[in-house]
Design a protein around this motif. Sequence first.
Motif, PDB file in Angstrom:
ATOM      1  N   ASP A 136       0.859  -1.188   0.000  1.00 12.46           N
ATOM      2  CA  ASP A 136       0.000   0.000   0.000  1.00 12.46           C
ATOM      3  C   ASP A 136       0.899   1.243   0.000  1.00 12.46           C
ATOM      4  O   ASP A 136       1.042   1.919   1.018  1.00 12.46           O
ATOM      5  N   ILE A 137       1.464   1.535  -1.164  1.00 12.23           N
ATOM      6  CA  ILE A 137       2.566   2.524  -1.184  1.00 12.23           C
ATOM      7  C   ILE A 137       2.141   3.931  -0.816  1.00 12.23           C
ATOM      8  O   ILE A 137       2.938   4.705  -0.315  1.00 12.23           O
ATOM      9  N   TYR A 138       0.868   4.271  -1.066  1.00 13.10           N
ATOM     10  CA  TYR A 138       0.477   5.662  -0.821  1.00 13.10           C
ATOM     11  C   TYR A 138       0.075   5.902   0.641  1.00 13.10           C
ATOM     12  O   TYR A 138      -0.285   7.018   1.005  1.00 13.10           O
ATOM     13  N   ALA A 139       0.188   4.847   1.481  1.00 11.26           N
ATOM     14  CA  ALA A 139      -0.150   5.008   2.906  1.00 11.26           C
ATOM     15  C   ALA A 139       1.007   5.625   3.689  1.00 11.26           C
ATOM     16  O   ALA A 139       0.864   5.924   4.863  1.00 11.26           O
ATOM     17  N   LYS A 140       2.165   5.792   3.030  1.00  8.20           N
ATOM     18  CA  LYS A 140       3.355   6.313   3.721  1.00  8.20           C
ATOM     19  C   LYS A 140       4.217   7.054   2.704  1.00  8.20           C
ATOM     20  O   LYS A 140       3.897   7.025   1.505  1.00  8.20           O
ATOM     21  N   PRO A 141       5.295   7.712   3.143  1.00  9.05           N
ATOM     22  CA  PRO A 141       6.143   8.404   2.171  1.00  9.05           C
ATOM     23  C   PRO A 141       6.674   7.419   1.125  1.00  9.05           C
ATOM     24  O   PRO A 141       7.039   6.290   1.457  1.00  9.05           O
ATOM     25  N   LEU A 142       6.716   7.857  -0.119  1.00 12.77           N
ATOM     26  CA  LEU A 142       7.132   6.960  -1.198  1.00 12.77           C
ATOM     27  C   LEU A 142       8.628   6.675  -1.106  1.00 12.77           C
ATOM     28  O   LEU A 142       9.423   7.594  -0.889  1.00 12.77           O
ATOM     29  N   PRO A 143       9.027   5.430  -1.327  1.00 12.11           N
ATOM     30  CA  PRO A 143      10.447   5.089  -1.267  1.00 12.11           C
ATOM     31  C   PRO A 143      11.195   5.529  -2.525  1.00 12.11           C
ATOM     32  O   PRO A 143      12.422   5.467  -2.567  1.00 12.11           O
ATOM     33  N   GLU A 144      10.453   5.966  -3.533  1.00  9.47           N
ATOM     34  CA  GLU A 144      11.040   6.203  -4.861  1.00  9.47           C
ATOM     35  C   GLU A 144      10.194   7.286  -5.536  1.00  9.47           C
ATOM     36  O   GLU A 144       8.983   7.091  -5.742  1.00  9.47           O
ATOM     37  N   PRO A 145      10.783   8.454  -5.838  1.00 10.47           N
ATOM     38  CA  PRO A 145       9.983   9.556  -6.395  1.00 10.47           C
ATOM     39  C   PRO A 145       9.214   9.177  -7.671  1.00 10.47           C
ATOM     40  O   PRO A 145       8.116   9.689  -7.919  1.00 10.47           O
ATOM     41  N   LEU A 146       9.780   8.264  -8.480  1.00 16.15           N
ATOM     42  CA  LEU A 146       9.116   7.916  -9.747  1.00 16.15           C
ATOM     43  C   LEU A 146       7.772   7.225  -9.515  1.00 16.15           C
ATOM     44  O   LEU A 146       6.939   7.150 -10.422  1.00 16.15           O
ATOM     45  N   LEU A 147       7.556   6.742  -8.298  1.00 13.14           N
ATOM     46  CA  LEU A 147       6.262   6.111  -8.010  1.00 13.14           C
ATOM     47  C   LEU A 147       5.118   7.119  -8.006  1.00 13.14           C
ATOM     48  O   LEU A 147       3.949   6.735  -8.031  1.00 13.14           O
TER      49      LEU A 147
END
Length: 232
Positions: free
Chosen positions: A192-203
């Motif tokens: 659930d990547i948008y639940a926290k700061p993204l690990p990768e700006p391209l996301l």
Amino acid sequence: MRKSKLERFAELDTFPNVLQNFNVLKPVVVNNQKEEVDPKGRWHSLIFGNEKPIVLELACGKGEYTCNMALAEPGKNYVGVDIKGNRMHRGAKRALLENIQNAFFLRTDINIIETFIGPGEISEIWITFPDPHLKTGKHLKRLTSPRFLAKYRNILQPDGIIHLKTDDPTLYEYTLEVIASEGHRLLYADHDIYAKPLPEPLLEIKTYYEGMHLAEGRKIKYVKFQLSLLNE
Ligand SMILES: C[S@@+](CC[C@H](N)C(=O)[O-])C[C@H]1O[C@@H](n2cnc3c(N)ncnc32)[C@H](O)[C@@H]1O
């Protein structure tokens, strides 16, 4: 007025930033002059005219990742790959209109990707919202199945990175199982990547399908990994 599918196909044929294969049984690609071109092993010299790393977007659809990554990272070259010309038309046209010179498109079935790309030519692969192939017995069609990973091994640099972005929990779990069972190196995974700061700006980049999935309230998943070295 919106162009018809046939008009988009006809226009795609004229684009200088596209190579197309029309038949997997005749594995050749043609350029906008209808000339057969052999780009394998020559993407740097023939297509881009520079030695910058080349990144593929597989299942690129309308090419949102290809175009936006190319704009965000001018130090790399980007190639969007998909079989559907009417979708690719959108990305290829945008790249021409916006003069995105480090973006290119290859229309082909990914099953024959090694015909057109040589060993070690690719530094990274993004697989964006591929079909999850949920029906029984269809898992070998998944773009993260061992069969496809073996193809990617033949075109990726040994330390190359593969990124998967998907909304599908089955495909996400399946990919993690393939990585574990084949001994690949998992670098990052989140359901659930948008639940926290993204690990990768391209996301941050959103695709057409991603927009639809988000509108339905689906959680977006991300996996980043490297293929095992053959002697590992
Ligand atoms: C669900 S769509 C996602 C498109 C885009 N990435 C997006 O998120 O909007 C999956 C895409 O994969 C492409 N595709 C599926 N299997 C393929 C294959 N074997 N070779 C090339 N493209 C394929 C389809 O044509 C389609 O455009």
